[in-house]
Design a protein around this motif. Structure first.
Motif, PDB file in Angstrom:
ATOM      1  N   HIS A 157       0.848  -1.187   0.000  1.00 36.98           N
ATOM      2  CA  HIS A 157       0.000   0.000   0.000  1.00 36.98           C
ATOM      3  C   HIS A 157       0.888   1.244   0.000  1.00 36.98           C
ATOM      4  O   HIS A 157       1.656   1.470   0.941  1.00 36.98           O
ATOM      5  N   LYS A 158       0.775   2.033  -1.048  1.00 41.07           N
ATOM      6  CA  LYS A 158       1.594   3.232  -1.179  1.00 41.07           C
ATOM      7  C   LYS A 158       1.089   4.333  -0.259  1.00 41.07           C
ATOM      8  O   LYS A 158      -0.107   4.460  -0.006  1.00 41.07           O
ATOM      9  N   GLN A 159       2.049   5.139   0.228  1.00 41.97           N
ATOM     10  CA  GLN A 159       1.731   6.266   1.093  1.00 41.97           C
ATOM     11  C   GLN A 159       1.782   7.573   0.313  1.00 41.97           C
ATOM     12  O   GLN A 159       2.433   7.657  -0.732  1.00 41.97           O
ATOM     13  N   MET A 160       1.090   8.553   0.831  1.00 35.42           N
ATOM     14  CA  MET A 160       1.081   9.852   0.182  1.00 35.42           C
ATOM     15  C   MET A 160       2.470  10.473   0.197  1.00 35.42           C
ATOM     16  O   MET A 160       2.854  11.192  -0.732  1.00 35.42           O
ATOM     17  N   ILE A 161       3.228  10.194   1.254  1.00 37.46           N
ATOM     18  CA  ILE A 161       4.561  10.807   1.384  1.00 37.46           C
ATOM     19  C   ILE A 161       5.630   9.977   0.682  1.00 37.46           C
ATOM     20  O   ILE A 161       6.817  10.319   0.721  1.00 37.46           O
ATOM     21  N   LYS A 179       3.414   1.443   3.143  1.00 33.79           N
ATOM     22  CA  LYS A 179       2.982   1.331   4.529  1.00 33.79           C
ATOM     23  C   LYS A 179       3.685   0.164   5.215  1.00 33.79           C
ATOM     24  O   LYS A 179       4.092   0.271   6.381  1.00 33.79           O
ATOM     25  N   GLU A 180       3.820  -0.967   4.512  1.00 36.36           N
ATOM     26  CA  GLU A 180       4.448  -2.152   5.090  1.00 36.36           C
ATOM     27  C   GLU A 180       5.925  -1.898   5.418  1.00 36.36           C
ATOM     28  O   GLU A 180       6.430  -2.378   6.435  1.00 36.36           O
ATOM     29  N   THR A 181       6.591  -1.136   4.590  1.00 37.70           N
ATOM     30  CA  THR A 181       8.001  -0.808   4.846  1.00 37.70           C
ATOM     31  C   THR A 181       8.140   0.049   6.091  1.00 37.70           C
ATOM     32  O   THR A 181       9.015  -0.181   6.938  1.00 37.70           O
ATOM     33  N   LYS A 182       7.283   1.045   6.216  1.00 39.80           N
ATOM     34  CA  LYS A 182       7.344   1.941   7.379  1.00 39.80           C
ATOM     35  C   LYS A 182       7.042   1.176   8.663  1.00 39.80           C
ATOM     36  O   LYS A 182       7.679   1.392   9.708  1.00 39.80           O
ATOM     37  N   GLU A 183       6.053   0.280   8.612  1.00 40.42           N
ATOM     38  CA  GLU A 183       5.715  -0.496   9.804  1.00 40.42           C
ATOM     39  C   GLU A 183       6.878  -1.364  10.244  1.00 40.42           C
ATOM     40  O   GLU A 183       7.163  -1.477  11.450  1.00 40.42           O
ATOM     41  N   ALA A 184       7.561  -1.993   9.304  1.00 37.45           N
ATOM     42  CA  ALA A 184       8.713  -2.829   9.650  1.00 37.45           C
ATOM     43  C   ALA A 184       9.843  -1.971  10.211  1.00 37.45           C
ATOM     44  O   ALA A 184      10.470  -2.333  11.226  1.00 37.45           O
ATOM     45  N   GLU A 185      10.102  -0.844   9.591  1.00 30.61           N
ATOM     46  CA  GLU A 185      11.160   0.060  10.056  1.00 30.61           C
ATOM     47  C   GLU A 185      10.875   0.549  11.480  1.00 30.61           C
ATOM     48  O   GLU A 185      11.762   0.523  12.356  1.00 30.61           O
ATOM     49  N   ASP A 186       9.649   0.986  11.727  1.00 28.04           N
ATOM     50  CA  ASP A 186       9.281   1.480  13.054  1.00 28.04           C
ATOM     51  C   ASP A 186       9.357   0.369  14.097  1.00 28.04           C
ATOM     52  O   ASP A 186       9.799   0.600  15.237  1.00 28.04           O
ATOM     53  N   GLY A 187       8.935  -0.830  13.724  1.00 30.66           N
ATOM     54  CA  GLY A 187       8.960  -1.949  14.662  1.00 30.66           C
ATOM     55  C   GLY A 187      10.378  -2.310  15.079  1.00 30.66           C
ATOM     56  O   GLY A 187      10.656  -2.505  16.274  1.00 30.66           O
ATOM     57  N   PHE A 188      11.263  -2.390  14.116  1.00 28.70           N
ATOM     58  CA  PHE A 188      12.657  -2.727  14.433  1.00 28.70           C
ATOM     59  C   PHE A 188      13.316  -1.602  15.241  1.00 28.70           C
ATOM     60  O   PHE A 188      14.068  -1.871  16.193  1.00 28.70           O
TER      61      PHE A 188
END
Length: 400
Positions: free
Chosen positions: A119-123, A127-136
């Motif tokens: 799912h692409k983000q406006m910025i 979304k999946e990449t950001k969630e993984a980055e934030d989780g780690f």
């Protein structure tokens, strides 16, 4: 890409547990999206190859069908040759069907899965990449802070030991020098003791930081594992989907399981096996050789019709409509020259001949003042003319 040992190992870039090395796993999310595009592009190109091959087969078949039809080959072997061209047309249809599967159904399926999984983000980014980055980052942040404390205490301890070593060296050199006073030597010894105490203090701090980070490691590993397993699950879905797509692509490209493909070559083989050289030679003999019919010359009696050139139109049988001759008009003296005779004649030519013949019979009636001169003929043997069934003149005798 080289794979590591199943039992685990350390990649050249460093361990996954080190600070920031989780980014390889995060990047894999973006790579998954790109791999979907690569898969579509790869088999779109294969679809173009299938289409071009199908078009070339059709053009080849069209060209050689005309050449074979106009060429000297004949008989059952010509049918076998045509069978190859027909097979090429059918094979072209099969490869066009493959192309349609690759460029249509398969590509659409990959695009639909890709859209659902990423799912692409406006910025920008996914979304999946950001969630993984934030989780780690969240899982690693406390551990990284403790590791920094460890590194700091380690650095301080090593510096203290280095300072202690320097103090010992100076003290040793001072003892060997006779020019060094006792006061100077005492200060050097105090410096050594102070450095030793500082080193021991740094060592205690260093060991304390290590103990603290090692005590936190299980929690750190658990948090990192949890985020990592989420990434693994997403990647597992992608790998399973790709395997499913590879099986679909294999099914569409594998013509060995296509019944129409097997039927194509089975029919072609049967037509080739049906080619019979003896039958072809027999056909040539009867059509172009000694087996042809021949109108050998025979004796022909002279007739009026044979003197007239026969036109091509008459040879081909394209004459006017047939008429039926039912009777012959009587002569002026009332004598019937011929009994009614029914025969089928060609109207355009035969009627003209009959008319000329009748005029020749009537002509003597106008001689000698309108009286027919029949002195040269006997009453019993007076010749009369009529047309036979073939349109030829024949003499008949009229008995009194």
């Amino acid at each position: 890409m080289s794979s590591e040992d199943d039992a685990g190992g350390e990649a050249p870039e460093g361990s996954f547990w080190e600070a920031g090395n989780y980014r390889r796993t995060v990047k894999r999310v973006d790579d998954g999206y790109r791999l979907c595009n690569d898969l579509i592009s790869c088999f779109q190109e294969r679809a173009k190859i299938e289409k071009n091959y199908a078009q070339q087969l059709t053009e080849w078949s069209r060209k050689w069908r005309t050449n074979v039809e106009k060429g000297p080959q004949y008989g059952t072997l010509e049918k076998a040759w045509h069978a190859f061209l027909t097979a090429a047309d059918k094979l072209s249809e099969i490869h066009l069907a493959v192309r349609n599967h690759l460029a249509g159904e398969d590509s659409d399926k990959i695009k639909a899965w890709q859209k659902e999984a990423y799912h692409k983000q406006m910025i920008g980014g996914f979304k999946e990449t950001k969630e993984a980055e934030d989780g780690f980052r969240k899982a690693q942040k406390p551990w990284v802070k403790k590791m920094k404390d460890v590194e700091t205490s380690k650095k301080n301890y090593h510096a203290a030991r280095k300072e202690e070593k320097t103090a010992h060296t100076r003290e040793t050199h001072a003892k060997a020098e006779s020019s060094v006073s006792q006061e100077q030597l005492r200060k050097l010894q105090e410096r050594v003791e102070k450095c030793t105490q500082e080193a021991e203090k740094c060592k205690d701090q260093y060991e304390k930081m290590l103990e603290e980070v090692n005590r936190y490691n299980p929690r750190y590993m658990e948090d990192m594992e949890q985020v990592f397993e989420g990434c693994q699950e997403a990647e597992r879905k992608r790998l399973c989907f790709f395997k499913e797509m590879f099986l679909n692509l294999h099914q569409h490209l594998n013509l060995s399981t296509s019944e129409s493909f097997h039927a194509l070559y089975r029919d072609l083989y049967q037509v080739i096996m049906a080619a019979d050289n003896q039958e072809d030679l027999k056909w040539w003999r009867n059509t172009h050789g000694p087996g042809m019919a021949m109108k050998w010359p025979q004796f022909e009696e002279w007739s009026l019709e044979t003197q007239r050139p026969i036109t091509k139109k008459e040879k081909s049988g394209k004459m006017a409509d047939d008429v039926t001759l039912t009777s012959i008009l009587p002569a002026r003296d009332g004598v019937v020259l011929q009994t009614p005779l029914q025969t089928r004649q060609r109207f355009s030519y035969q009627e003209e001949q009959n008319s000329l013949f009748y005029d020749s019979l009537r002509a003597p009636a106008h001689v000698n003042g309108g009286k027919e001169d029949i002195s040269e003929w006997s009453d019993e043997d007076t010749p009369k003319k009529c047309l036979d069934a073939n349109g030829h003149e024949e003499d008949i005798k009229v008995k009194n």
